[in-house]
Design an enzyme around this catalytic site. Structure first.
Site, PDB file in Angstrom:
ATOM      1  N   GLY A  76       0.821  -1.213   0.000  1.00  0.00           N
ATOM      2  CA  GLY A  76       0.000   0.000   0.000  1.00  0.00           C
ATOM      3  C   GLY A  76       0.854   1.261   0.000  1.00  0.00           C
ATOM      4  O   GLY A  76       0.518   2.244  -0.671  1.00  0.00           O
ATOM      5  N   ASN A 155      -7.631   4.284   8.786  1.00  0.00           N
ATOM      6  CA  ASN A 155      -6.957   3.186   9.491  1.00  0.00           C
ATOM      7  C   ASN A 155      -6.986   3.332  11.008  1.00  0.00           C
ATOM      8  O   ASN A 155      -6.849   2.355  11.719  1.00  0.00           O
ATOM      9  CB  ASN A 155      -5.514   3.038   9.002  1.00  0.00           C
ATOM     10  CG  ASN A 155      -4.791   4.348   8.892  1.00  0.00           C
ATOM     11  OD1 ASN A 155      -5.269   5.274   8.246  1.00  0.00           O
ATOM     12  ND2 ASN A 155      -3.651   4.455   9.514  1.00  0.00           N
ATOM     13  N   GLN A 183      -7.765  -0.097   3.828  1.00  0.00           N
ATOM     14  CA  GLN A 183      -8.508  -0.563   5.011  1.00  0.00           C
ATOM     15  C   GLN A 183      -9.949  -0.986   4.712  1.00  0.00           C
ATOM     16  O   GLN A 183     -10.618  -1.507   5.589  1.00  0.00           O
ATOM     17  CB  GLN A 183      -8.517   0.523   6.095  1.00  0.00           C
ATOM     18  CG  GLN A 183      -7.161   0.741   6.751  1.00  0.00           C
ATOM     19  CD  GLN A 183      -6.715  -0.428   7.630  1.00  0.00           C
ATOM     20  OE1 GLN A 183      -7.523  -1.254   8.038  1.00  0.00           O
ATOM     21  NE2 GLN A 183      -5.431  -0.495   7.917  1.00  0.00           N
ATOM     22  N   SER A 203      -3.532  -3.234  -0.332  1.00  0.00           N
ATOM     23  CA  SER A 203      -2.397  -3.944   0.258  1.00  0.00           C
ATOM     24  C   SER A 203      -2.804  -5.378   0.574  1.00  0.00           C
ATOM     25  O   SER A 203      -3.906  -5.611   1.084  1.00  0.00           O
ATOM     26  CB  SER A 203      -1.985  -3.222   1.539  1.00  0.00           C
ATOM     27  OG  SER A 203      -1.064  -4.000   2.260  1.00  0.00           O
ATOM     28  N   GLY A 204      -1.886  -6.331   0.298  1.00  0.00           N
ATOM     29  CA  GLY A 204      -2.221  -7.742   0.491  1.00  0.00           C
ATOM     30  C   GLY A 204      -2.333  -8.186   1.941  1.00  0.00           C
ATOM     31  O   GLY A 204      -3.216  -8.956   2.306  1.00  0.00           O
ATOM     32  N   HIS A 205      -1.438  -7.667   2.799  1.00  0.00           N
ATOM     33  CA  HIS A 205      -1.351  -8.272   4.143  1.00  0.00           C
ATOM     34  C   HIS A 205      -2.504  -7.889   5.066  1.00  0.00           C
ATOM     35  O   HIS A 205      -2.581  -8.385   6.189  1.00  0.00           O
ATOM     36  CB  HIS A 205       0.016  -7.969   4.787  1.00  0.00           C
ATOM     37  CG  HIS A 205       0.232  -6.554   5.224  1.00  0.00           C
ATOM     38  ND1 HIS A 205       0.110  -6.162   6.533  1.00  0.00           N
ATOM     39  CD2 HIS A 205       0.583  -5.444   4.539  1.00  0.00           C
ATOM     40  CE1 HIS A 205       0.391  -4.868   6.633  1.00  0.00           C
ATOM     41  NE2 HIS A 205       0.681  -4.411   5.436  1.00  0.00           N
ATOM     42  N   THR A 241      11.593  -7.689 -11.128  1.00  0.00           N
ATOM     43  CA  THR A 241      11.062  -9.048 -11.273  1.00  0.00           C
ATOM     44  C   THR A 241       9.843  -9.220 -10.381  1.00  0.00           C
ATOM     45  O   THR A 241       9.863  -8.857  -9.206  1.00  0.00           O
ATOM     46  CB  THR A 241      12.156 -10.074 -10.910  1.00  0.00           C
ATOM     47  OG1 THR A 241      13.266  -9.847 -11.779  1.00  0.00           O
ATOM     48  CG2 THR A 241      11.653 -11.501 -11.064  1.00  0.00           C
ATOM     49  N   CYS A 328       5.118   6.825  18.279  1.00  0.00           N
ATOM     50  CA  CYS A 328       5.909   7.003  19.502  1.00  0.00           C
ATOM     51  C   CYS A 328       7.300   7.510  19.133  1.00  0.00           C
ATOM     52  O   CYS A 328       7.994   6.908  18.337  1.00  0.00           O
ATOM     53  CB  CYS A 328       6.011   5.676  20.222  1.00  0.00           C
ATOM     54  SG  CYS A 328       6.924   5.812  21.744  1.00  0.00           S
TER      55      CYS A 328
HETATM   56  N1  PLP Z   1      -2.856   2.941   3.631  1.00  0.00           N
HETATM   57  C1  PLP Z   1      -3.539   2.615   4.728  1.00  0.00           C
HETATM   58  C2  PLP Z   1      -4.882   3.216   4.957  1.00  0.00           C
HETATM   59  C3  PLP Z   1      -3.021   1.692   5.641  1.00  0.00           C
HETATM   60  O1  PLP Z   1      -3.717   1.387   6.735  1.00  0.00           O
HETATM   61  C4  PLP Z   1      -1.747   1.140   5.389  1.00  0.00           C
HETATM   62  C5  PLP Z   1      -1.127   0.215   6.353  1.00  0.00           C
HETATM   63  O2  PLP Z   1      -1.467   0.149   7.507  1.00  0.00           O
HETATM   64  C6  PLP Z   1      -1.077   1.508   4.221  1.00  0.00           C
HETATM   65  C7  PLP Z   1      -1.648   2.418   3.373  1.00  0.00           C
HETATM   66  C8  PLP Z   1       0.289   0.950   3.901  1.00  0.00           C
HETATM   67  O3  PLP Z   1       0.182  -0.369   3.399  1.00  0.00           O
HETATM   68  P1  PLP Z   1       1.464  -1.350   3.443  1.00  0.00           P
HETATM   69  O4  PLP Z   1       1.591  -1.820   4.851  1.00  0.00           O
HETATM   70  O5  PLP Z   1       1.103  -2.451   2.494  1.00  0.00           O
HETATM   71  O6  PLP Z   1       2.624  -0.588   2.974  1.00  0.00           O
END
Ligand code: PLP
Length: 387
Positions: A76, A155, A183, A203-205, A241, A328
């Site tokens: 992301g 987020n 999100q 974002s995949g994770h 790649t 932090c």
């Molecule tokens: N955008 C939002 C709203 C997110 O919450 C996050 C990750 O927490 C990102 C972008 C960034 O994604 P990535 O962790 O895949 O870099």
């Protein structure tokens, strides 16, 4: 002596989630046997290349666009940077961009970057509920605005923005509409034509694929300069790649996420957690509680006067994994830009906790969280009074 096992209560699903079994199974061959480089001309390479093509096609079907409009990235953050900087470069760093004050740092810092190189970049205000209205976007647009960036769901506080309405306002001003949907995916519908966006990042994770894979949807005809030069991968738009196994896993996770699970139980847990935390003296709820305007699993509260980061560490000691919605620095929490944007003062914005729930959480865990937060907050407030 018998030692009791520390509980493990994971309520930080907005941070990341584990890879699902179906994603892992889909990826497996591409981590071992089918390892060819997609750019290689021989059979083993062509097998990898076909897998990438197939993943692009399946993801496009989920998002309602053409495969030619899907570009894989490292996540992301890269996709957000590409949308902002790529658009700025396509405009020779001339003109103006507008972005909501509650965007992810990937957008905020990319906007600061283009500002340093001469482009104007301004924040779009957010209301006290955590919503960016189409009127606020319209009021922030200038005749030379090239791009507006508003995220689908925040987020930190999980508020969901009226993107389709905002996109109409942006297009009336002939600008490009970019939406960070990282999100929202898997929790609310994400279809690029329903949303009416020109650029969209994922974002995949966050949805059960590995960390380090994401995408940028680029609507055909949208001017965007590539940021990563090298080979001709990703239709000459993003060199390097391909991360074949992760791309395959991402496609599987996207298909799984598109089959929206029943959120009723998560909504009930969200309500119980809000109700329970609200009874703790000092608790301030952040963002609207209107269900249709908030992601199902998001709970965000502040305990003014207490330090967010130490609250998280206290909860970690009793097995609860949650987030401080603020960064932090050297042990002292910086106020959250999102909470400042919705009008919280610095004390409130430095003392927030974010809980994001998932399908595996239980009502017993919710009760455990409420008990532990109450104990911790009462104790810390009492210590503050004494000192
Ligand atoms: N955008 C939002 C709203 C997110 O919450 C996050 C990750 O927490 C990102 C972008 C960034 O994604 P990535 O962790 O895949 O870099």
């Amino acid at each position: 002596m018998k030692t009791e096992k520390k509980p493990f209560v994971y309520v930080d699903h907005a941070a990341t989630v584990p890879i699902t079994d179906s994603v892992r199974a889909a990826m497996e061959p591409f981590l071992t046997t089918t390892f060819g480089n997609p750019s290689s001309a021989y059979g083993a390479g062509r097998a990898s290349s076909r897998a990438v093509l197939d993943a692009r096609r399946r993801i496009a079907a989920v998002l309602g666009c053409s495969p030619k409009e899907i570009f894989f990235t490292s996540g992301g953050t890269e996709a957000d940077n590409w949308a902002i900087k790529g658009s700025a470069f396509a405009n020779n760093l001339c003109g103006h961009i507008a972005y909501s004050a509650m965007e992810h740092h990937a957008v905020l810092h990319a906007a600061a970057f283009v500002r340093r190189f001469g482009m104007d970049a301004d924040e779009i205000p957010v209301d006290s509920d955590g919503i960016v209205t189409a009127d606020a976007v319209d009021a922030s647009m200038r005749d030379d605005t090239r791009l507006a960036a508003v995220m689908l769901a925040n987020n930190e506080i999980g508020t969901v923005q009226p993107i389709a309405e905002i996109a109409r306002a942006v297009h009336e001003r002939h600008a490009v509409m970019f939406c960070d949907a990282v999100q929202g995916m898997g929790q609310i519908p994400v279809n690029v034509s329903d949303l009416g966006v020109d650029l969209l990042s994922l974002s995949g994770h966050k949805i059960g694929a590995p960390k380090g894979i994401g995408l940028l949807y680029i609507k055909e005809g949208t001017a965007l300069t590539p940021l990563i030069d090298g080979g001709g991968q990703e239709m000459h738009m993003r060199a390097g790649t391909e991360n074949v196994a992760s791309i395959v896993g991402f496609a599987k996770a996207m298909e799984d996420a598109a089959v929206m699970p029943d959120m009723t139980r998560i909504r009930q847990m969200q309500k119980s957690l809000f109700d329970g935390l609200r009874t703790i003296p000092g608790c301030v709820v952040n963002g609207t509680c209107a269900q249709e305007k908030r992601l199902p699993g998001n709970v965000n509260v502040s305990f003014p006067g207490l330090d967010a980061e130490s609250l998280v560490l206290h909860l970690d000691r009793v097995g609860i994994c949650c987030s401080a919605a603020s960064a932090c620095t050297a042990g002292v929490s910086e106020p959250s830009h999102v909470l400042l944007a919705i009008g919280r003062d610095r004390e409130e914005a430095s003392s927030s906790l974010r809980f994001t729930l998932g399908q595996r959480n239980t009502m017993d865990e919710i009760e455990y969280i409420i008990t532990q937060v109450r104990r911790m907050v009462n104790q810390l407030y009492a210590e503050n009074r004494v000192s």
